[in-house]
Design an enzyme around this catalytic site. Structure first.
Site, PDB file in Angstrom:
ATOM      1  NE  ARG A 115      -3.956   0.039   1.848  1.00 15.34           N
ATOM      2  CZ  ARG A 115      -4.421  -0.699   2.630  1.00 15.34           C
ATOM      3  NH1 ARG A 115      -4.294  -0.655   4.123  1.00 15.34           N
ATOM      4  NH2 ARG A 115      -5.282  -1.700   2.049  1.00 15.34           N
ATOM      5  CE1 TYR A 116       0.716   4.145   4.405  1.00 15.80           C
ATOM      6  CE2 TYR A 116       0.788   1.821   5.247  1.00 15.80           C
ATOM      7  CZ  TYR A 116       0.131   3.188   5.138  1.00 15.80           C
ATOM      8  OH  TYR A 116      -0.739   3.200   6.118  1.00 15.80           O
ATOM      9  NE  ARG A 119       5.296   2.196   5.961  1.00 13.59           N
ATOM     10  CZ  ARG A 119       4.934   3.221   5.356  1.00 13.59           C
ATOM     11  NH1 ARG A 119       5.726   3.634   4.640  1.00 13.59           N
ATOM     12  NH2 ARG A 119       4.027   3.994   5.881  1.00 13.59           N
ATOM     13  CB  CYS A 128      -4.109 -15.855  16.229  1.00 13.23           C
ATOM     14  SG  CYS A 128      -3.836 -14.702  15.240  1.00 13.23           S
ATOM     15  CB  CYS A 132      -8.685 -10.151  18.826  1.00 15.14           C
ATOM     16  SG  CYS A 132      -6.792 -10.332  19.223  1.00 15.14           S
ATOM     17  CB  CYS A 135      -9.689 -10.589  13.860  1.00 12.08           C
ATOM     18  SG  CYS A 135      -8.454 -10.905  12.997  1.00 12.08           S
ATOM     19  NE  ARG A 137      -4.833  -8.183   7.813  1.00  9.06           N
ATOM     20  CZ  ARG A 137      -3.663  -7.622   8.581  1.00  9.06           C
ATOM     21  NH1 ARG A 137      -3.053  -8.640   9.332  1.00  9.06           N
ATOM     22  NH2 ARG A 137      -3.276  -6.645   8.578  1.00  9.06           N
ATOM     23  CG  ASP A 296      -9.969  -1.444  11.193  1.00 13.84           C
ATOM     24  OD1 ASP A 296      -9.703  -0.265  11.005  1.00 13.84           O
ATOM     25  OD2 ASP A 296      -8.829  -2.377  10.819  1.00 13.84           O
ATOM     26  CG  ASP A 333      -5.575   1.097   8.584  1.00 15.40           C
ATOM     27  OD1 ASP A 333      -5.343   1.574   7.433  1.00 15.40           O
ATOM     28  OD2 ASP A 333      -5.225   0.037   9.114  1.00 15.40           O
ATOM     29  CE  LYS A 340      -1.125   0.947  10.339  1.00 12.75           C
ATOM     30  NZ  LYS A 340      -0.621   0.383   8.952  1.00 12.75           N
TER      31      LYS A 340
END
Ligand SMILES: *Cc1c(COP(=O)(O)O)cnc(C)c1O
Length: 445
Positions: A115-116, A119, A128, A132, A135, A137, A296, A333, A340
């Site tokens: 995206r950037y 990086r 995981c 969470c 999440c 994702r 999100d 985000d 972000k």
């Protein structure tokens, strides 16, 4: 130093000897995921039991270590809410999306989000240690069938090799630290073979969910691939146990700079005093608060969302009130994939020629006199400006200030403003190009 948070292990897992408890493989294989199992530790509410008995819910799995941080008698416990589902999780909300950050759309190859300019985010697993509930994702995380295949990993590596603008690779998932040790080491080795990759970063919640995984052996392995940075994910002071403290200490001693990313969550940490206590405890562990995320727009996370105003209020309570390096950047985000975006209280109150008005955290107002004479930095004689790294198509607002970009136009802007008209005598491209002849203009001199 105030004592770290103590767990309820003694009452709920009294019969588990230390050598099992401190073995991360034991923790992984004894994770809890059904209402019956969890009920043995914690008295569930009807809402939680209902959610746990629903099929098709985002995966539940909780390490014994993490569940023992929960006060079994408190339905409002901030740790409990992060990992035990409630029926409100199934309530849809406006703007909810499956992939709210459009990550999969910005993936040149599966699992690599570029995206950037310089990086990338590299998703290396969907697994995981504990899941969470909010999440971001959840569309892929938790699903073993969705995890990344060998040939996809090779495609990620190939993409990185042919993309020299990438100097920073952020490993995430899922959680990279649940990968089998051999696989993790192979991955790091393959990245280190690519000369233009300067830094490797890992985003992991393993130190929080399963600190016993952060063995000296693991830390020594990671340290072979320096410069390597690692961000943990702590949301509440109750997650800061002696075990987490020791895990962070091992990583710091191995030269791994540690940061923390947390998510602003209703009913968990949406309080300036909780946040201040959290960041102050983190810096004592030599963990630098990095980001505080607005929650999100992801399916299942509706009941965790707060107004953005809550985040602004928290930032107001941090800046000036505690050490500057304890203050994370609060970010939204961008839905749709803009990355972000920092959001903060306003400190610049007004301005005129050569003077600005600022306010501080106390409400003290001041003026700052700007210089009347300033010899501007000269890009023509600056070697850094001459050798600046190109950011193909992504130089953005900075490019408007620094380079020749004059406009950023919404899609279809030129077309709509043609109004189906004709190319007539008053339309001449030269008219909207700077003449470049004024004093101080690069065309002059
Ligand atoms: C967060 C993120 C990064 C890293 O961003 P930093 O601001 O450099 O920490 C990179 N790529 C993607 C897609 C991200 O979401």
């Amino acid at each position: 130093m105030p004592a770290p948070f103590t767990s309820h292990r003694a009452s709920v897992y009294a019969d588990v000897p230390d050598e099992k408890w401190n073995d991360w493989r034991w923790q992984l294989s004894h994770r809890l995921n059904t209402a019956d199992e969890i009920e043995k530790i914690i008295k569930l509410t009807d809402s939680e039991r209902k959610a746990l008995n629903t099929t098709g819910l985002f995966r539940v799995d909780i390490t014994p270590y993490y569940i023992s941080l929960i006060d079994p008698d408190d339905p409002e416990d901030p740790i409990r809410k992060q990992v035990i589902p409630k029926d409100t999780e199934m309530v849809p909300f406006t703007a909810m999306m499956e992939d709210s950050l459009s990550e999969d759309r910005h993936s040149p190859v599966p699992g690599l989000v570029h995206r950037y300019p310089d990086r990338v985010l590299m998703l290396v697993t969907t697994q995981c240690a504990t899941y969470c509930r909010y999440c971001t994702r959840s569309r892929i995380v938790g699903d073993p069938a969705a995890t990344f295949r060998r040939e996809e990993f090779e495609m990620q590596i190939e993409y990185l090799k042919r993309t020299p603008q990438v100097r920073d690779v952020l490993l995430s998932g899922g959680d990279p630290l649940v990968l089998a040790p051999k696989i993790l080491e192979e991955l790091l080795g393959r990245l280190r073979e690519i000369p233009h990759i300067e830094i490797i970063r890992i985003g992991s919640r393993v130190p929080v969910f399963m600190p016993m995984r952060v063995t000296q052996e693991l830390v020594d392995t990671l340290a072979k691939y320096h410069p390597l940075w690692l961000n943990i994910h702590v949301n509440h002071p109750n997650e800061i146990s002696l075990e987490l403290e020791e895990a962070c200490d091992r990583m710091s001693r191995a030269g791994i700079p540690l940061g923390n990313q947390s998510v602003l969550l209703a009913g968990v940490n949406d309080c300036p005093h909780i946040q201040r206590d959290l960041v102050q405890k983190l810096v004592r562990l030599r963990v630098r608060p990095y980001y505080l995320y607005q929650c999100d727009l992801v399916e299942g996370a509706g009941h965790f969302r707060t107004p953005v105003a809550k985040g602004i209020e928290i930032m107001e309570a941090l800046r000036g009130h505690t050490s500057g390096f304890a203050i994370p950047q609060y970010v939204v985000d961008a839905p749709g994939g803009g990355g972000k975006i920092p959001v903060m209280p306003n400190y610049l109150v007004s301005m005129s020629d050569h003077k600005i008005i600022l306010r501080n955290f106390e409400g003290y107002m001041t003026t700052y006199e700007e210089p009347v004479i300033y010899t501007p930095h000269d890009p023509k004689t600056c070697v850094y400006c001459q050798n600046k790294r190109p950011e193909p198509g992504q130089d953005g607002i900075s490019g408007m200030l620094d380079g020749d970009t004059m406009f950023i136009k919404p899609e279809g802007f030129d077309l709509i403003h043609e109004r189906d008209g004709i190319q007539h005598r008053l339309k001449d491209e030269k008219k909207w190009k700077p003449l470049g002849i004024g004093p101080g203009d690069p065309g002059k001199n």
